[in-house]
Motif scaffolding. Structure first.
Motif, PDB file in Angstrom:
ATOM      1  N   ASN A   1      25.673  34.639  12.322  1.00 58.33           N
ATOM      2  CA  ASN A   1      26.466  33.268  11.904  1.00 58.33           C
ATOM      3  C   ASN A   1      27.691  33.619  11.651  1.00 58.33           C
ATOM      4  OD1 ASN A   1      26.784  30.779  10.961  1.00 58.33           O
ATOM      5  ND2 ASN A   1      25.799  31.150   8.931  1.00 58.33           N
ATOM      6  N   ASP A   2      28.433  34.055  12.683  1.00 57.47           N
ATOM      7  CA  ASP A   2      29.869  34.525  12.705  1.00 57.47           C
ATOM      8  C   ASP A   2      30.575  34.029  14.027  1.00 57.47           C
ATOM      9  OD1 ASP A   2      32.427  35.788  12.670  1.00 57.47           O
ATOM     10  OD2 ASP A   2      31.375  37.778  12.931  1.00 57.47           O
ATOM     11  N   ILE A   3      31.812  33.063  13.724  1.00 59.25           N
ATOM     12  CA  ILE A   3      32.469  32.526  14.903  1.00 59.25           C
ATOM     13  C   ILE A   3      33.705  33.207  15.196  1.00 59.25           C
ATOM     14  CG2 ILE A   3      31.308  30.483  15.172  1.00 59.25           C
ATOM     15  CD1 ILE A   3      33.659  29.351  13.758  1.00 59.25           C
ATOM     16  N   THR A   4      33.942  34.600  14.702  1.00 58.37           N
ATOM     17  CA  THR A   4      35.141  35.319  14.962  1.00 58.37           C
ATOM     18  C   THR A   4      35.008  36.182  15.872  1.00 58.37           C
ATOM     19  OG1 THR A   4      34.556  37.108  13.420  1.00 58.37           O
ATOM     20  CG2 THR A   4      35.416  35.014  12.454  1.00 58.37           C
ATOM     21  N   ALA A   5      36.155  36.694  16.515  1.00 57.78           N
ATOM     22  CA  ALA A   5      36.286  37.726  17.422  1.00 57.78           C
ATOM     23  C   ALA A   5      36.142  39.023  16.940  1.00 57.78           C
ATOM     24  CB  ALA A   5      37.243  37.487  18.359  1.00 57.78           C
ATOM     25  N   GLY A   6      35.644  39.307  15.732  1.00 63.27           N
ATOM     26  CA  GLY A   6      35.604  40.486  15.107  1.00 63.27           C
ATOM     27  C   GLY A   6      36.039  40.715  13.846  1.00 63.27           C
ATOM     28  N   VAL A   7      36.673  39.888  13.034  1.00 65.32           N
ATOM     29  CA  VAL A   7      37.006  39.986  11.561  1.00 65.32           C
ATOM     30  C   VAL A   7      35.628  39.833  10.824  1.00 65.32           C
ATOM     31  CG1 VAL A   7      38.531  39.142   9.819  1.00 65.32           C
ATOM     32  CG2 VAL A   7      39.364  39.327  12.053  1.00 65.32           C
TER      33      VAL A   7
ATOM     34  N   HIS B   1      29.887  24.063  29.455  1.00 65.09           N
ATOM     35  CA  HIS B   1      31.034  23.328  29.761  1.00 65.09           C
ATOM     36  C   HIS B   1      31.923  23.076  28.485  1.00 65.09           C
ATOM     37  CE1 HIS B   1      29.245  22.858  34.011  1.00 65.09           C
ATOM     38  NE2 HIS B   1      28.190  22.765  33.041  1.00 65.09           N
ATOM     39  N   THR B   2      33.124  23.943  28.475  1.00 62.06           N
ATOM     40  CA  THR B   2      33.895  23.824  27.199  1.00 62.06           C
ATOM     41  C   THR B   2      35.308  23.793  27.369  1.00 62.06           C
ATOM     42  OG1 THR B   2      34.163  24.781  25.197  1.00 62.06           O
ATOM     43  CG2 THR B   2      33.962  26.455  26.961  1.00 62.06           C
ATOM     44  N   SER B   3      35.961  22.944  26.522  1.00 62.58           N
ATOM     45  CA  SER B   3      37.289  22.593  26.525  1.00 62.58           C
ATOM     46  C   SER B   3      37.821  23.784  25.864  1.00 62.58           C
ATOM     47  CB  SER B   3      37.592  21.224  25.940  1.00 62.58           C
ATOM     48  OG  SER B   3      39.244  21.077  25.863  1.00 62.58           O
ATOM     49  N   THR B   4      38.457  24.688  26.407  1.00 62.54           N
ATOM     50  CA  THR B   4      38.954  26.097  25.780  1.00 62.54           C
ATOM     51  C   THR B   4      40.166  26.668  26.655  1.00 62.54           C
ATOM     52  OG1 THR B   4      38.370  28.118  24.877  1.00 62.54           O
ATOM     53  CG2 THR B   4      37.365  27.515  26.917  1.00 62.54           C
ATOM     54  N   GLN B   5      40.923  27.393  25.914  1.00 58.91           N
ATOM     55  CA  GLN B   5      41.843  28.192  26.542  1.00 58.91           C
ATOM     56  C   GLN B   5      41.311  29.715  26.675  1.00 58.91           C
ATOM     57  OE1 GLN B   5      44.773  26.257  23.635  1.00 58.91           O
ATOM     58  NE2 GLN B   5      46.456  27.219  25.135  1.00 58.91           N
ATOM     59  N   ALA B   6      40.190  30.027  26.446  1.00 55.48           N
ATOM     60  CA  ALA B   6      39.912  31.293  26.179  1.00 55.48           C
ATOM     61  C   ALA B   6      38.385  31.423  26.625  1.00 55.48           C
ATOM     62  CB  ALA B   6      39.889  31.828  24.905  1.00 55.48           C
ATOM     63  N   PRO B   7      38.104  31.235  27.931  1.00 57.58           N
ATOM     64  CA  PRO B   7      36.681  31.306  28.284  1.00 57.58           C
ATOM     65  C   PRO B   7      35.907  32.730  27.930  1.00 57.58           C
ATOM     66  CG  PRO B   7      37.871  31.114  30.287  1.00 57.58           C
ATOM     67  CD  PRO B   7      38.793  30.968  29.029  1.00 57.58           C
ATOM     68  N   SER B   8      36.668  33.689  28.276  1.00 56.76           N
ATOM     69  CA  SER B   8      36.114  34.998  28.206  1.00 56.76           C
ATOM     70  C   SER B   8      35.961  35.324  26.721  1.00 56.76           C
ATOM     71  CB  SER B   8      37.098  36.042  28.656  1.00 56.76           C
ATOM     72  OG  SER B   8      36.405  37.328  28.470  1.00 56.76           O
ATOM     73  N   ASP B   9      36.939  34.983  25.730  1.00 58.20           N
ATOM     74  CA  ASP B   9      36.359  35.204  24.438  1.00 58.20           C
ATOM     75  C   ASP B   9      35.285  34.348  23.882  1.00 58.20           C
ATOM     76  OD1 ASP B   9      38.301  37.208  23.939  1.00 58.20           O
ATOM     77  OD2 ASP B   9      39.557  35.881  23.483  1.00 58.20           O
TER      78      ASP B   9
ATOM     79  N   LEU C   1      42.440  28.182  21.776  1.00 61.94           N
ATOM     80  CA  LEU C   1      42.417  29.672  21.923  1.00 61.94           C
ATOM     81  C   LEU C   1      41.239  30.247  21.195  1.00 61.94           C
ATOM     82  CD1 LEU C   1      45.824  31.037  21.770  1.00 61.94           C
ATOM     83  CD2 LEU C   1      44.367  31.396  23.735  1.00 61.94           C
ATOM     84  N   THR C   2      41.017  29.908  19.902  1.00 63.98           N
ATOM     85  CA  THR C   2      39.829  30.306  19.141  1.00 63.98           C
ATOM     86  C   THR C   2      39.178  29.257  18.442  1.00 63.98           C
ATOM     87  OG1 THR C   2      41.460  31.047  17.348  1.00 63.98           O
ATOM     88  CG2 THR C   2      40.911  32.709  18.789  1.00 63.98           C
TER      89      THR C   2
ATOM     90  N   VAL D   1      29.993  33.465  21.667  1.00 65.66           N
ATOM     91  CA  VAL D   1      28.641  32.483  21.737  1.00 65.66           C
ATOM     92  C   VAL D   1      27.385  33.278  22.098  1.00 65.66           C
ATOM     93  CG1 VAL D   1      27.562  30.724  23.272  1.00 65.66           C
ATOM     94  CG2 VAL D   1      29.943  30.425  22.609  1.00 65.66           C
ATOM     95  N   ALA D   2      27.543  34.483  22.857  1.00 67.22           N
ATOM     96  CA  ALA D   2      26.527  35.396  23.068  1.00 67.22           C
ATOM     97  C   ALA D   2      26.091  36.007  21.782  1.00 67.22           C
ATOM     98  CB  ALA D   2      26.774  36.364  24.088  1.00 67.22           C
ATOM     99  N   LYS D   3      27.369  36.348  20.794  1.00 67.48           N
ATOM    100  CA  LYS D   3      26.989  36.740  19.484  1.00 67.48           C
ATOM    101  C   LYS D   3      26.264  35.931  18.634  1.00 67.48           C
ATOM    102  CE  LYS D   3      30.365  37.189  16.717  1.00 67.48           C
ATOM    103  NZ  LYS D   3      31.696  37.466  16.196  1.00 67.48           N
ATOM    104  N   VAL D   4      26.460  34.779  18.706  1.00 63.75           N
ATOM    105  CA  VAL D   4      25.927  33.740  17.929  1.00 63.75           C
ATOM    106  C   VAL D   4      24.527  33.365  18.030  1.00 63.75           C
ATOM    107  CG1 VAL D   4      25.958  31.222  17.123  1.00 63.75           C
ATOM    108  CG2 VAL D   4      27.917  32.693  16.976  1.00 63.75           C
ATOM    109  N   LEU D   5      24.178  33.464  19.586  1.00 73.11           N
ATOM    110  CA  LEU D   5      22.828  32.955  20.164  1.00 73.11           C
ATOM    111  C   LEU D   5      22.083  34.445  20.135  1.00 73.11           C
ATOM    112  CD1 LEU D   5      23.509  30.842  23.239  1.00 73.11           C
ATOM    113  CD2 LEU D   5      22.834  30.293  21.030  1.00 73.11           C
TER     114      LEU D   5
END
Length: 399
Positions: A17-23, A149-157, A188-189, A162-166
């Motif tokens: 349950n974490d949507i951060t890139a590591g924090v 399919h998402t409106s994002t500037q950072a598809p890799s992140d 971006l995030t 999303v993989a972490k949340v799922l």
């Protein structure tokens, strides 16, 4: 209620349950009994057959809140501004203090200055107002895979979060971003939340799920450009040449770190702009407040810090009774000067050439005379005209 398919909570999140890139300081959904950090932080996810049915059901949800209390049982009130955060020493864990200095001893240089001024500057934030709000569509596919399919500037992140949340390996997900629909840093995030919510719901129901914020919700969820406060102490001579400048920069990151530590780095690295300050010290801090999470926005941190520098020079000009243009020009970098981050300036002579040419093309003196005449004739309505240089670093980082 009619059309409602399901209501999901934090307990339905299959992975982290974490949507951060590591924090690790921001939930996708606040768990029951958890602390709500700001207005607009999501608690539940309502799924329905139509957008209107989902909104009607969401408005019918009743939530019971209790005050936050400290160890002694006293109520803890929210922090709602940079000034409050500074006073209460509320800093983001990820917002480590950054320091940048050059020249000699800053205390001696300020003490030796012919003139000296100090004060605090406060700059507000700014909303992105991209064309399309945060939007994501997740479609379950064969073999337990998902197309997002998402409106994002950072598809890799987005893929990583999303993989972490799922709780799934990345090869089970595909991320597609055909267009951002406008972004300016706001996707971006801050798009992670929307994409992860759609994915959790699609996996739970095994049906395609689209998440599309309305504009008001988007404003509540995305804090925009970070507000900042600047405490300054500046020393200067009779000509307006700055001999010493000390900064304490405070960036309001909102309720979570997000991109603010990186934006804070940019604020401190770009702050001196086109000006050489022989003795210089800057400290930069990331503040935690109980406001929606702020994030990157076009030249993140740079807009705030360069504007603050111009305001300091305006104070110098005002103190000496000199035109701001004269103070700007006398402080311009020259070949051989060294920046606070150690770069030796070369080929900067074009700055004064371009500056002079732009003043001529803009007919600046004519405009200034017109403004002065207008202001003399109008008591309540005033006009102004200004000219500001900009130096924007463009490194090649190999990415």
């Amino acid at each position: 209620m009619p059309g409602v398919v399901s209501v999901l909570s934090a307990s339905d999140v299959q992975g982290e349950n974490d949507i951060t890139a590591g924090v690790g300081d921001e939930f996708l959904l606040v768990p029951e009994g958890g602390t709500v950090q700001c207005v607009g932080q999501p608690l539940l996810l309502v799924l329905a057959e139509s957008m209107e049915q989902a909104r009607t059901a969401a408005r019918a949800v009743l939530v019971e809140y209790e005050p936050v209390r400290d160890e002694e049982g006293k109520e803890v009130f929210p922090v709602l501004s940079c000034e409050e955060a500074i006073e209460r020493k509320s800093f983001l864990p990820a917002g480590m203090v950054k320091e940048l200095s050059s020249g000699g001893d800053i205390k001696e240089a300020l003490a030796d200055a012919k003139h000296r001024k100090s004060g605090r500057l406060s700059l507000g934030g700014q909303k992105h107002f991209y064309f399309e709000t945060q939007t994501s569509l997740c479609i379950p596919e064969e073999g337990g895979t998902f197309a997002i399919h998402t409106s994002t500037q950072a598809p890799s992140d987005t893929h990583t979060v999303v993989a972490k949340v799922l709780g799934l390996p990345k090869h089970r997900l595909s991320i597609q971003a055909r267009r951002a629909g406008g972004g300016f840093g706001g996707k971006l995030t801050r798009s992670f939340q929307n994409a992860a919510a759609a994915a959790v719901a699609a996996r739970k129901t095994q049906r395609p799920v689209i998440m599309c914020n309305d504009r008001v919700d988007d404003f509540n969820l995305v804090g925009g450009r970070e507000p900042m406060c600047f405490d300054y102490d500046v020393g200067f001579d009779d000509d307006g040449k700055v001999t010493a400048l000390r900064w304490d920069m405070y960036m309001d990151g909102g309720a979570a770190a997000d991109n603010s530590p990186g934006d804070n780095d940019m604020a401190i690295l770009w702050a001196e702009n086109t000006y050489h300050f022989p003795t210089y010290l800057a400290n930069a801090y990331c503040l935690k407040t109980n406001l929606p999470v702020t994030t990157s926005m076009r030249a993140p941190g740079v807009v705030q810090s360069t504007v603050a520098t111009e305001l300091v020079l305006a104070e110098v000009a005002r103190g000496l009774g000199k035109p701001l243009l004269d103070v700007q020009e006398i402080n311009f970098y020259k070949d051989g000067d060294r920046t606070p981050y150690g770069q030796v300036i070369e080929g900067i002579s074009s700055l004064t050439q371009v500056w002079a040419r732009l003043k001529e093309l803009a007919r600046l003196e004519e405009k200034q005379a017109g403004v002065k005449a207008y202001n003399a004739q109008h008591r309540w309505r005033k006009r102004g005209v200004s000219m500001q240089p900009i130096k924007y670093g463009m490194p090649w980082g190999g990415i």
